[in-house]
Design a protein around this motif. Structure first.
Motif, PDB file in Angstrom:
ATOM      1  N   GLU A   1      31.582  48.658  38.841  1.00 28.85           N
ATOM      2  CA  GLU A   1      32.446  48.033  37.838  1.00 28.85           C
ATOM      3  C   GLU A   1      33.897  48.146  38.279  1.00 28.85           C
ATOM      4  OE1 GLU A   1      31.137  50.029  34.246  1.00 28.85           O
ATOM      5  OE2 GLU A   1      29.888  48.289  33.785  1.00 28.85           O
TER       6      GLU A   1
ATOM      7  N   THR B   1      42.259  40.245  32.610  1.00 27.72           N
ATOM      8  CA  THR B   1      41.410  39.092  32.326  1.00 27.72           C
ATOM      9  C   THR B   1      42.085  37.814  32.822  1.00 27.72           C
ATOM     10  OG1 THR B   1      40.691  40.214  30.329  1.00 27.72           O
ATOM     11  CG2 THR B   1      40.148  37.889  30.510  1.00 27.72           C
TER      12      THR B   1
ATOM     13  N   GLU C   1      34.721  39.727  42.089  1.00 28.11           N
ATOM     14  CA  GLU C   1      33.465  39.160  41.600  1.00 28.11           C
ATOM     15  C   GLU C   1      32.746  38.491  42.769  1.00 28.11           C
ATOM     16  OE1 GLU C   1      33.891  36.097  38.658  1.00 28.11           O
ATOM     17  OE2 GLU C   1      31.860  36.382  37.871  1.00 28.11           O
TER      18      GLU C   1
ATOM     19  N   PRO D   1      32.906  42.366  37.327  1.00 30.75           N
ATOM     20  CA  PRO D   1      34.309  42.270  36.905  1.00 30.75           C
ATOM     21  C   PRO D   1      34.490  42.714  35.456  1.00 30.75           C
ATOM     22  CG  PRO D   1      33.309  40.101  36.922  1.00 30.75           C
ATOM     23  CD  PRO D   1      32.248  41.063  37.369  1.00 30.75           C
ATOM     24  N   ARG D   2      35.490  43.527  35.217  1.00 30.84           N
ATOM     25  CA  ARG D   2      35.817  43.981  33.864  1.00 30.84           C
ATOM     26  C   ARG D   2      37.272  43.632  33.577  1.00 30.84           C
ATOM     27  NH1 ARG D   2      31.135  44.184  31.696  1.00 30.84           N
ATOM     28  NH2 ARG D   2      29.690  45.652  32.594  1.00 30.84           N
ATOM     29  N   GLY D   3      37.484  42.602  32.775  1.00 29.55           N
ATOM     30  CA  GLY D   3      38.857  42.154  32.521  1.00 29.55           C
ATOM     31  C   GLY D   3      39.450  42.817  31.285  1.00 29.55           C
ATOM     32  N   PHE D   4      40.687  43.291  31.402  1.00 28.47           N
ATOM     33  CA  PHE D   4      41.404  43.817  30.243  1.00 28.47           C
ATOM     34  C   PHE D   4      42.683  43.031  30.042  1.00 28.47           C
ATOM     35  CE2 PHE D   4      38.452  47.097  31.211  1.00 28.47           C
ATOM     36  CZ  PHE D   4      38.088  47.571  29.959  1.00 28.47           C
ATOM     37  N   ASP D   5      43.326  43.249  28.888  1.00 28.87           N
ATOM     38  CA  ASP D   5      44.529  42.478  28.589  1.00 28.87           C
ATOM     39  C   ASP D   5      45.717  42.913  29.437  1.00 28.87           C
ATOM     40  OD1 ASP D   5      43.503  40.685  26.835  1.00 28.87           O
ATOM     41  OD2 ASP D   5      43.906  41.880  25.051  1.00 28.87           O
TER      42      ASP D   5
ATOM     43  N   GLU E   1      45.793  49.244  30.485  1.00 28.97           N
ATOM     44  CA  GLU E   1      44.476  49.479  29.870  1.00 28.97           C
ATOM     45  C   GLU E   1      43.423  49.657  30.957  1.00 28.97           C
ATOM     46  OE1 GLU E   1      45.035  46.986  25.688  1.00 28.97           O
ATOM     47  OE2 GLU E   1      43.914  46.101  27.327  1.00 28.97           O
TER      48      GLU E   1
ATOM     49  N   GLN F   1      41.017  52.956  32.010  1.00 29.06           N
ATOM     50  CA  GLN F   1      39.569  52.917  32.173  1.00 29.06           C
ATOM     51  C   GLN F   1      39.139  53.628  33.452  1.00 29.06           C
ATOM     52  OE1 GLN F   1      37.113  50.954  30.024  1.00 29.06           O
ATOM     53  NE2 GLN F   1      38.816  51.597  28.747  1.00 29.06           N
TER      54      GLN F   1
ATOM     55  N   ASP G   1      39.672  57.517  32.841  1.00 30.24           N
ATOM     56  CA  ASP G   1      38.672  58.227  32.031  1.00 30.24           C
ATOM     57  C   ASP G   1      37.232  57.970  32.501  1.00 30.24           C
ATOM     58  OD1 ASP G   1      37.760  55.872  30.864  1.00 30.24           O
ATOM     59  OD2 ASP G   1      39.065  56.033  29.129  1.00 30.24           O
ATOM     60  N   GLY G   2      37.099  57.285  33.639  1.00 32.01           N
ATOM     61  CA  GLY G   2      35.773  57.147  34.240  1.00 32.01           C
ATOM     62  C   GLY G   2      34.903  56.042  33.672  1.00 32.01           C
ATOM     63  N   SER G   3      35.472  55.162  32.836  1.00 28.43           N
ATOM     64  CA  SER G   3      34.665  54.075  32.274  1.00 28.43           C
ATOM     65  C   SER G   3      34.359  53.004  33.314  1.00 28.43           C
ATOM     66  CB  SER G   3      35.376  53.425  31.084  1.00 28.43           C
ATOM     67  OG  SER G   3      35.559  54.358  30.062  1.00 28.43           O
ATOM     68  N   VAL G   4      35.283  52.755  34.216  1.00 33.59           N
ATOM     69  CA  VAL G   4      35.008  51.838  35.327  1.00 33.59           C
ATOM     70  C   VAL G   4      35.288  52.578  36.636  1.00 33.59           C
ATOM     71  CG1 VAL G   4      35.621  49.784  33.977  1.00 33.59           C
ATOM     72  CG2 VAL G   4      37.297  50.812  35.482  1.00 33.59           C
TER      73      VAL G   4
END
Lengths: 215, 297
Positions: free
Chosen positions: B173, B178, B187, B193-197, B201, B205, B208-211
């Motif tokens: 990830e 975005t 991609e 792909p993980r799009g943020f504003d 942000e 991610q 904190d290990g989310s992506v």
């Protein structure tokens, strides 16, 4: 315009994720919202107050804030969930409160005599809800529930800013890439949403007609 | 010092400009490019003619510039800051100065990746200087002068991550903003792909290990890594070429030459290097050779 149509599989894939978010969150919100409504009208004071508090808090919180909490807050508390789950959780959390209130309005529309009669013949609260009150209530709430679901379908677009590549996020991918075709890209995606919303209202319309005859 | 003095001079010229006639404008054009080659001199003088956008802006004595607010080193504005800081705002100040507009008369407007063309088309901003990669598709709807800086896409990861280069991102990830080109590129290489504003942000991610990783232009990533060097690092070689340009409206094609000439002049007199060292240079990037700019058509 070519840009969108030559990569139309990406458009479809994005709307598939939009639908996935909508269906998962829709089913879960209907189930959870119904439980909440039952709790709100039920005989257990603790449940009644808890459900009331839930609705008051969640219904007055903007969806975006709920998304921010689930996507940025939970990981801070070391709760790691897959992205799709986080999206569905946020949408369900929010939509359930509206489903609850829609259904509660339907329950209020069922005359008190019905509930009293079912108690008189010895049904428990659960049984009277399941067999007498909710079936009648649900028929009355098709139009407001359809509105809640339509709102949910459009609310899935909030996920665009939170790592989910659904229709709105994909639209931004296209507009950023093909700045010269913005109008066409926008129209393509707007039509996609219109189709989804029309399908929901058509479904609700046919349910409404069918259940009207039965009443 | 020289930089500051010439800016003060320009500010004074700007004040004079706002109350005086066309003749004064001509003077402003030539006096501010005196130290550079003759070619620039000619262009500046003619471009300040009646009816040009530069003349209008110089007459108005103010300019609106779109920059990013969330890219440390490039364009960043903290919650309590009065004005954005970074290499892009510095470029904006150099351009405004050549119109006789002092830094405090610049209105900074936040642009995000997705709204840069609409802002230019609708005239909400006069210039976009916002890590704005030059592409053929964008040039169909807006003007882009430059490049004034060339960078490439890289990866930001948590220290000790098993992602060492772009070859390792398959199935991982990877986040960015975005709708950004960077996200399309990863991609295409098989990442999710993980799009943020916003970039911040996305950075959170990763932290904190989310992506698994964040991707965008190396210059931006180095800025973030510099803020949290114990936790984050930039890995791998650049795997794309981003040529930052300055956006202007297609309605004022005459701006292209003015922008190109002004940057050229800043490169020649050392202002460009100073601007770089004061901003991006702080995150450990070497001051680059000034890239060769595209010709204006």
């Amino acid at each position: 315009m070519d840009a969108v149509f030559s990569q139309f599989d990406l458009v479809l894939k994005a709307f598939l994720l939009t639908l996935e978010l909508f269906l998962l969150a829709g089913v879960l919100s209907l189930a959870f919202g119904t439980l909440l409504a039952a709790a709100r009208v039920g005989p257990v004071a603790v449940l009644r107050r808890a459900a009331g508090l839930y609705v008051t808090l969640v219904r007055s919180t903007p969806l975006l804030i709920i998304f921010i909490f689930v996507f940025f807050g939970l990981p801070q508390m070391d709760i790691q969930l897959p992205f799709l789950v986080k999206g569905v959780v946020s949408l369900t959390f929010y939509t359930s409160s509206f489903v609850c209130e829609a259904i509660r309005s339907g329950i209020n529309a069922v005359s008190v005599g019905q509930a009293e009669a079912s108690r008189a013949i010895g049904l428990t609260f659960g049984q009277s809800m399941r067999y007498v009150v909710l079936p009648q209530a649900l028929r009355a709430v098709v139009p407001p529930l359809a509105s809640v679901l339509i709102a949910l379908a459009k609310n899935t677009s909030v996920a665009a800013g939170f790592g989910l590549l659904e229709a709105t996020a994909r639209m931004r991918y296209f507009t950023n890439d093909q700045a010269d075709a913005r109008t066409w890209i926008f129209l393509t995606f707007a039509i996609g949403y219109i189709v989804i919303v029309e399908l929901i209202s058509a479904g609700a319309g046919s349910l409404e007609r069918r259940w009207k005859v039965a009443r | 010092m020289r930089n500051i003095r010439s800016k003060t001079l320009l500010a004074a010229v700007g004040l004079a400009l706002s109350v005086s006639s066309l003749a004064a404008c001509g003077n402003a054009g030539s006096s501010d490019s005196e130290s550079v080659d003759v070619k620039v001199d000619d262009k500046a003088a003619s471009s300040f003619d009646d009816g040009t956008r530069m003349k209008e802006l110089a007459d108005a004595g103010k300019i609106t510039i779109g920059v990013k607010f969330d890219q440390p080193g490039i364009g960043f504005k903290g919650a309590t800051d009065d004005a954005p800081k970074g290499f892009d705002p510095e470029m904006g100040k150099i351009l405004a100065a050549s119109l006789g507009i002092p830094a405090d008369k610049i209105t900074w407007k936040e642009t995000i990746s997705d709204n840069r063309e609409p802002f230019l088309q609708k005239g909400e901003v006069d210039l976009v200087i916002a890590s704005y990669s030059i592409t053929d598709d964008r040039r169909k709807v807006v003007g882009q002068a430059g490049p004034y800086y060339v960078t490439g896409q890289q990866l930001l990861v948590k220290k000790g991550s098993d992602i060492k280069s772009v070859d390792d991102i398959k199935g991982k990830e990877v986040c960015s903003v975005t709708g950004s080109t960077s996200l399309d590129n990863v991609e295409a290489k098989g990442a999710k792909p993980r799009g943020f504003d916003t970039y911040s942000e996305c950075r959170d991610q990763v932290a904190d290990g989310s992506v698994d990783s964040m991707t965008t232009d190396g210059a931006i990533l180095l800025g973030y890594a510099a803020l949290d060097p114990d936790n984050l690092e930039v890995v791998g070689d650049p795997f794309s070429e981003e040529r930052y340009g300055i956006g202007y409206s297609k309605d004022s094609p005459e701006m292209c030459q003015w922008i190109t000439d002004t940057i050229k002049k800043a490169e020649d007199d050392g202002t460009y290097d100073k601007a770089f060292e004061a901003t991006l240079g702080k995150s450990g990037v070497d001051t680059p050779e000034a890239p060769k700019m595209d010709a204006c058509t």
